[in-house]
Design an enzyme around this catalytic site. Structure first.
Site, PDB file in Angstrom:
ATOM      1  N   HIS A 144     -80.239 -17.095  90.029  1.00 42.19           N
ATOM      2  CA  HIS A 144     -80.321 -15.831  90.206  1.00 42.19           C
ATOM      3  C   HIS A 144     -79.710 -15.389  88.543  1.00 42.19           C
ATOM      4  O   HIS A 144     -78.669 -14.803  88.494  1.00 42.19           O
ATOM      5  CB  HIS A 144     -79.163 -14.940  91.342  1.00 42.19           C
ATOM      6  CG  HIS A 144     -79.537 -13.876  91.774  1.00 42.19           C
ATOM      7  ND1 HIS A 144     -79.436 -12.467  92.016  1.00 42.19           N
ATOM      8  CD2 HIS A 144     -81.110 -13.415  91.502  1.00 42.19           C
ATOM      9  CE1 HIS A 144     -79.851 -11.551  92.000  1.00 42.19           C
ATOM     10  NE2 HIS A 144     -80.788 -11.529  92.486  1.00 42.19           N
ATOM     11  N   HIS A 168     -84.662  -6.157  85.188  1.00 42.16           N
ATOM     12  CA  HIS A 168     -84.082  -6.073  86.427  1.00 42.16           C
ATOM     13  C   HIS A 168     -84.926  -4.371  86.735  1.00 42.16           C
ATOM     14  O   HIS A 168     -85.443  -3.993  87.861  1.00 42.16           O
ATOM     15  CB  HIS A 168     -83.324  -6.306  87.142  1.00 42.16           C
ATOM     16  CG  HIS A 168     -83.183  -6.349  88.797  1.00 42.16           C
ATOM     17  ND1 HIS A 168     -82.464  -4.852  88.974  1.00 42.16           N
ATOM     18  CD2 HIS A 168     -82.877  -6.982  89.586  1.00 42.16           C
ATOM     19  CE1 HIS A 168     -82.600  -4.818  90.802  1.00 42.16           C
ATOM     20  NE2 HIS A 168     -83.160  -5.834  90.446  1.00 42.16           N
ATOM     21  N   GLU A 222     -89.872 -13.681  89.141  1.00 40.91           N
ATOM     22  CA  GLU A 222     -89.869 -12.461  90.035  1.00 40.91           C
ATOM     23  C   GLU A 222     -90.701 -10.879  89.577  1.00 40.91           C
ATOM     24  O   GLU A 222     -90.408 -10.651  88.251  1.00 40.91           O
ATOM     25  CB  GLU A 222     -88.707 -12.257  90.108  1.00 40.91           C
ATOM     26  CG  GLU A 222     -88.643 -10.550  91.507  1.00 40.91           C
ATOM     27  CD  GLU A 222     -87.521 -10.252  91.839  1.00 40.91           C
ATOM     28  OE1 GLU A 222     -86.274 -10.938  91.786  1.00 40.91           O
ATOM     29  OE2 GLU A 222     -88.404  -8.859  92.338  1.00 40.91           O
TER      30      GLU A 222
HETATM   31  O1  G3P Z   1     -86.477 -12.889  94.095  1.00 42.48           O
HETATM   32  C1  G3P Z   1     -84.806 -12.903  94.508  1.00 42.48           C
HETATM   33  C2  G3P Z   1     -84.262 -12.131  93.993  1.00 42.48           C
HETATM   34  O2  G3P Z   1     -83.687 -11.463  92.369  1.00 42.48           O
HETATM   35  C3  G3P Z   1     -84.736 -10.904  94.761  1.00 42.48           C
HETATM   36  O3  G3P Z   1     -83.682  -9.075  94.451  1.00 42.48           O
HETATM   37  O4  G3P Z   1     -82.941  -7.371  93.092  1.00 42.48           O
HETATM   38  O5  G3P Z   1     -82.268  -9.223  92.932  1.00 42.48           O
HETATM   39  O6  G3P Z   1     -84.385  -8.375  91.921  1.00 42.48           O
HETATM   40  P1  G3P Z   1     -82.947  -8.845  93.454  1.00 42.48           P
HETATM   41 MG    MG Z   2     -85.011 -10.657  91.149  1.00 42.29          MG
END
Ligand code: G3P
Ligand code: MG
Length: 266
Positions: free
Chosen positions: A13, A55, A115
């Site tokens: 992640h 992010h 993403e």
């Molecule tokens: O793609 C999964 C996850 O990254 C979604 O939430 O807020 O960590 O980008 P976030």
């Molecule tokens: Mg994400």
């Protein structure tokens, strides 16, 4: 029948989980150094329309800058420190462009889940720009990235810009009309908060023809349960507890015994 998810089953992640400053080149190297085969990263548009790894819509949490990401050009963002918030050893780590990140990920042989993270009001623009950039950056690559987003508008624009790139619909909660939503956007996968999943939902998603990715899973017991339900991909921050080997089946007992003996005698 082709596999629903021909991509890695465990993915880091924000590139390096909690071990490195998120969404940086250092984080990509961290994920790769721990043997990960896949990373997830967040992409937003800088003020001049260049896709960068970011992010939040504002700079304060993860950089030395202030204000909105969209108020800065990619060149201005590149001069900020996106590492020091995580510790002095990461000082000077820049905000990378998507192009820099993809170059490094491809060099290291990493598969990528991109993403699309649009700032509010920039949904279509971001989907279009990120998909267009991804198409060019992964040209000729053996494995295409999967583009995902919480924003159906962004995913719709990504489909128009690069229909051939696979898409995943991100869901915090699973609404009753999940299947129509994912079909309308011609997604290959549903990217669900692991808290929103049940075994019955995973089965229904598979029966509808979608792969299932679960985020963000940091407890090995939860990861094991999800994989047992047939979840295709786990996205984790806990790179040392849920490593790339996690999803692979354990060797048969006899072989395990032999491995233990070999280790003891070595
Ligand atoms: O793609 C999964 C996850 O990254 C979604 O939430 O807020 O960590 O980008 P976030
Ligand atoms: Mg994400």
């Amino acid at each position: 029948m082709p596999a629903l998810w021909p991509y890695p089953n465990v993915v880091a992640h924000r590139c390096g989980g909690t071990l490195a400053p998120e969404n940086t080149l250092a984080a990509i190297r961290t994920g790769a150094a721990l043997g990960f085969d896949g990373i997830e990263l967040d992409v937003m548009l800088a003020g001049d329309g260049v896709p960068v790894l970011m992010h939040d819509e504002t700079l304060e949490r993860t950089t030395s800058g202030r204000g909105r990401v969209t108020a800065h050009s990619a060149a201005q963002l590149a001069r900020l420190d996106a590492g020091v918030w995580k510790g002095r050893r990461w000082r000077g780590e820049p905000v990378p462009s998507l192009a820099q990140a993809v170059r490094l990920a491809r060099e290291l042989g990493l598969w990528t889940n991109v993403e699309i993270k649009p700032a509010k009001g920039y949904e279509r623009r971001t989907g279009e720009a990120v998909a267009g950039a991804a198409r060019a950056l992964w040209q000729g690559a053996p494995r295409m990235p999967v583009l995902s987003s919480f924003s159906p508008l962004a995913l719709g624009a990504a489909r128009e810009a690069a229909p051939e790139l696979p898409r995943g619909l991100l869901l915090q909660r699973v609404p009753p009309h999940w299947c129509e939503m994912a079909r309308d956007l011609e997604c290959v996968a549903l990217h669900c908060s692991h808290r929103a999943l049940t075994q019955a939902l995973v089965r229904a998603m598979h029966e509808a023809g979608f792969a299932v990715l679960a985020w963000t899973v940091n407890d090995p017991r939860a990861a094991r349960k999800l994989l047992g339900w047939g979840v295709d991909c786990i996205v984790t921050d806990a790179l040392k507890r849920i490593g790339p080997e996690f999803a692979r089946p354990a060797p048969p007992t006899a072989k395990r015994g032999l491995l233990q003996r070999l280790r003891r005698s070595g």
